[in-house]
Design an enzyme around this catalytic site. Structure first.
Site, mmCIF file in Angstrom:
data_model
loop_
_atom_site.group_PDB
_atom_site.id
_atom_site.type_symbol
_atom_site.label_atom_id
_atom_site.label_comp_id
_atom_site.label_asym_id
_atom_site.label_seq_id
_atom_site.Cartn_x
_atom_site.Cartn_y
_atom_site.Cartn_z
ATOM 1 N N ARG A 1 77.052 -19.239 24.614
ATOM 2 C CA ARG A 1 77.860 -19.912 23.590
ATOM 3 C C ARG A 1 77.007 -20.890 22.779
ATOM 4 O O ARG A 1 77.097 -20.962 21.583
ATOM 5 C CB ARG A 1 78.988 -20.666 24.321
ATOM 6 C CG ARG A 1 80.094 -21.094 23.477
ATOM 7 C CD ARG A 1 81.210 -21.706 24.279
ATOM 8 N NE ARG A 1 80.860 -22.010 25.680
ATOM 9 C CZ ARG A 1 81.749 -22.166 26.636
ATOM 10 N NH1 ARG A 1 83.020 -22.012 26.377
ATOM 11 N NH2 ARG A 1 81.369 -22.470 27.861
ATOM 12 N N ASP B 1 71.884 -23.364 30.538
ATOM 13 C CA ASP B 1 71.821 -24.446 29.552
ATOM 14 C C ASP B 1 71.990 -25.831 30.182
ATOM 15 O O ASP B 1 72.585 -26.729 29.599
ATOM 16 C CB ASP B 1 72.880 -24.220 28.453
ATOM 17 C CG ASP B 1 74.289 -24.127 29.028
ATOM 18 O OD1 ASP B 1 74.431 -24.001 30.258
ATOM 19 O OD2 ASP B 1 75.251 -24.190 28.248
ATOM 20 N N GLY C 1 83.085 -21.326 34.052
ATOM 21 C CA GLY C 1 82.847 -19.872 34.091
ATOM 22 C C GLY C 1 82.164 -19.482 35.389
ATOM 23 O O GLY C 1 81.216 -20.141 35.817
ATOM 24 N N ARG D 1 89.075 -23.742 34.284
ATOM 25 C CA ARG D 1 88.729 -24.865 33.402
ATOM 26 C C ARG D 1 90.010 -25.687 33.298
ATOM 27 O O ARG D 1 90.969 -25.260 32.662
ATOM 28 C CB ARG D 1 88.276 -24.356 32.031
ATOM 29 C CG ARG D 1 86.972 -23.569 32.097
ATOM 30 C CD ARG D 1 86.401 -23.297 30.707
ATOM 31 N NE ARG D 1 85.048 -22.778 30.808
ATOM 32 C CZ ARG D 1 84.736 -21.479 30.677
ATOM 33 N NH1 ARG D 1 85.656 -20.603 30.430
ATOM 34 N NH2 ARG D 1 83.483 -21.093 30.783
ATOM 35 N N ASP E 1 78.215 -27.429 32.435
ATOM 36 C CA ASP E 1 78.284 -28.773 31.853
ATOM 37 C C ASP E 1 79.690 -29.366 31.844
ATOM 38 O O ASP E 1 79.856 -30.563 32.102
ATOM 39 C CB ASP E 1 77.614 -28.835 30.473
ATOM 40 C CG ASP E 1 78.241 -27.902 29.468
ATOM 41 O OD1 ASP E 1 79.038 -27.023 29.871
ATOM 42 O OD2 ASP E 1 77.938 -28.038 28.275
ATOM 43 N N ASP F 1 74.435 -19.225 31.637
ATOM 44 C CA ASP F 1 73.820 -19.576 30.350
ATOM 45 C C ASP F 1 72.471 -20.284 30.455
ATOM 46 O O ASP F 1 71.738 -20.366 29.474
ATOM 47 C CB ASP F 1 74.777 -20.462 29.541
ATOM 48 C CG ASP F 1 75.991 -19.699 29.043
ATOM 49 O OD1 ASP F 1 75.974 -18.459 29.104
ATOM 50 O OD2 ASP F 1 76.952 -20.343 28.607
ATOM 51 N N THR G 1 75.864 -21.429 36.289
ATOM 52 C CA THR G 1 76.301 -20.863 35.014
ATOM 53 C C THR G 1 75.263 -19.845 34.568
ATOM 54 O O THR G 1 74.066 -20.059 34.764
ATOM 55 C CB THR G 1 76.468 -21.932 33.906
ATOM 56 O OG1 THR G 1 76.513 -21.279 32.625
ATOM 57 C CG2 THR G 1 75.320 -22.927 33.860
HETATM 58 O O1 F6P Z 1 79.771 -19.002 31.527
HETATM 59 C C1 F6P Z 1 79.402 -19.382 30.234
HETATM 60 C C2 F6P Z 1 79.901 -18.377 29.280
HETATM 61 O O2 F6P Z 1 79.471 -17.173 29.757
HETATM 62 C C3 F6P Z 1 79.515 -18.495 27.808
HETATM 63 O O3 F6P Z 1 78.297 -17.933 27.476
HETATM 64 C C4 F6P Z 1 80.686 -17.844 27.133
HETATM 65 O O4 F6P Z 1 80.851 -18.306 25.853
HETATM 66 C C5 F6P Z 1 81.811 -18.285 27.983
HETATM 67 O O5 F6P Z 1 81.300 -18.394 29.295
HETATM 68 C C6 F6P Z 1 83.021 -17.426 27.942
HETATM 69 O O6 F6P Z 1 83.874 -17.828 28.970
HETATM 70 P P1 F6P Z 1 85.399 -17.504 29.140
HETATM 71 O O7 F6P Z 1 85.630 -16.131 28.673
HETATM 72 O O8 F6P Z 1 85.632 -17.682 30.587
HETATM 73 O O9 F6P Z 1 86.123 -18.506 28.319
#
Ligand code: F6P
Length: 328
Positions: free
Chosen positions: A177, A135, A16, A77, A108, A133, A131
């Site tokens: 997430r 995390d 992301g 991804r 991660d 998040d 990121t």
């Molecule tokens: O970048 C992390 C994050 O923002 C999470 O909090 C969220 O669940 C996810 O990305 C959503 O990503 P995408 O819409 O790109 O699958």
């Protein structure tokens, strides 16, 4: 500095996107150039390694990007990189470009890919945590988190105006997430009466008790911040249950979503990204590998990638307590 352990590096952004990834890229490219190390940008993360999408980068390729959100290298991804055959192709492309070190900017999933790629093929790698998040273990903050927090805070402040004007209860979902860092801090900063995060055991009874306390205290509108990964249920289920418990409440749900991932990075994110991008290249030059560059207590530290993905920064329980005390 002794002779560099790397001569030609590749850099990419993966997973992301996060505000400040461009600032990190700029730092990597310019640090490499400063130390006479060749630098290639790879487009769309691991997909670019597999598809041979390498571009030679120099200081001018990253001009004016410190202010920009997103990532000029684009991100992805990659499913193909999860297979050995995909990684083999990626390795062959690295060899054909003479790459002996890599900087991967991401979260991660990115680091898990980097670790396995290093273990299989031995190209040195240093990670940079990017990121929203927050995390990732091994750094107090990840790149993008501060900007996302401020975006969430500003959005919730605006929702507050409507909540107050109409005596409404708003449930606001923020990203995360698996982690409640954005929820906890944006909730505290906006005076949410409750903050629901995956790291603590929430119950509908506790939430109802909070509403009752708020009512007794004379509150006529409220905001509850809910992390995307909340285990009690979806924000819609929680709002529905609340409506059943409190039929008189005028309840609305707002999901902030991807606006939290965009925008020009905050000053804190630009500085963090610059320090970590620089630190990643210096780490490679010193012969470090399979580590992530992070900032802890304002000091650059290198943490094994394995720990960065397996361990977790704990949520500050005291912050939760403070938010409870201050909200009502
Ligand atoms: O970048 C992390 C994050 O923002 C999470 O909090 C969220 O669940 C996810 O990305 C959503 O990503 P995408 O819409 O790109 O699958």
């Amino acid at each position: 500095m002794n002779e560099s352990a790397v001569k030609r590096i590749a850099v990419f952004t993966s997973g992301g996107d996060a505000p400040g990834m461009n600032a990190a890229l700029r730092a990597v490219v310019r640090t490499a150039s400063h130390y006479n190390i060749d630098c290639y940008g790879v487009r769309e993360g691991y997909n670019g390694l597999i598809n041979n999408d390498f571009t030679r980068m120099g200081p001018r390729s990253v001009k004016n990007i410190i202010t920009e959100g997103g990532t000029i290298l684009k991100s992805a991804r990659s499913l193909e990189f999860k297979n050995k055959a995909g990684r083999q192709k990626a390795y062959e492309n690295c060899v054909s470009h003479g790459i002996d070190g890599m900087v991967c900017i991401g979260g991660d999933g990115t680091f898990k890919g980097a670790k396995i790629f290093y273990e299989e093929f031995g190209i040195k790698v240093v990670g940079v945590p990017g990121t929203i998040d927050n995390d990732i273990f091994g750094t107090d903050n990840t790149i993008g988190y501060d900007t996302a927090l401020n975006t969430a805070m500003e959005a919730i402040d605006k929702i507050r105006d409507t909540a107050t004007s109409h005596n409404r209860v708003f449930f606001v979902e923020v990203m995360g997430r698996d982690a409640g860092f954005i929820a906890l801090n944006s909730g505290l900063a906006t005076g949410a009466i409750d903050i629901l995060i995956p790291e603590k055991k929430d119950s509908i009874e506790d939430l109802f008790a909070t509403f009752e306390r708020a009512e007794k205290a004379g509150k006529s509108s409220s905001i509850v911040v809910v992390a995307e990964g909340e285990k009690l249920g979806s924000i819609y289920d929680i709002a529905k249950a609340t409506q059943q418990g409190f039929p008189d409440y005028d309840i609305r749900v707002a999901v902030l979503g991807h606006i939290q991932r965009g925008g020009s990075p905050s000053c804190a994110d630009r500085v963090l990204a610059s320090r970590l991008g620089h630190g990643a290249v210096v780490g490679l030059m010193e012969g470090r590998t399979n580590v992530m560059a992070g900032l802890k207590s304002n000091k650059l530290v290198y943490t094994p990638i394995e720990d960065a993905v397996k361990k977790h920064n704990d949520i500050d329980q005291h912050l939760l307590k403070i938010s409870e005390i201050l909200a009502i």
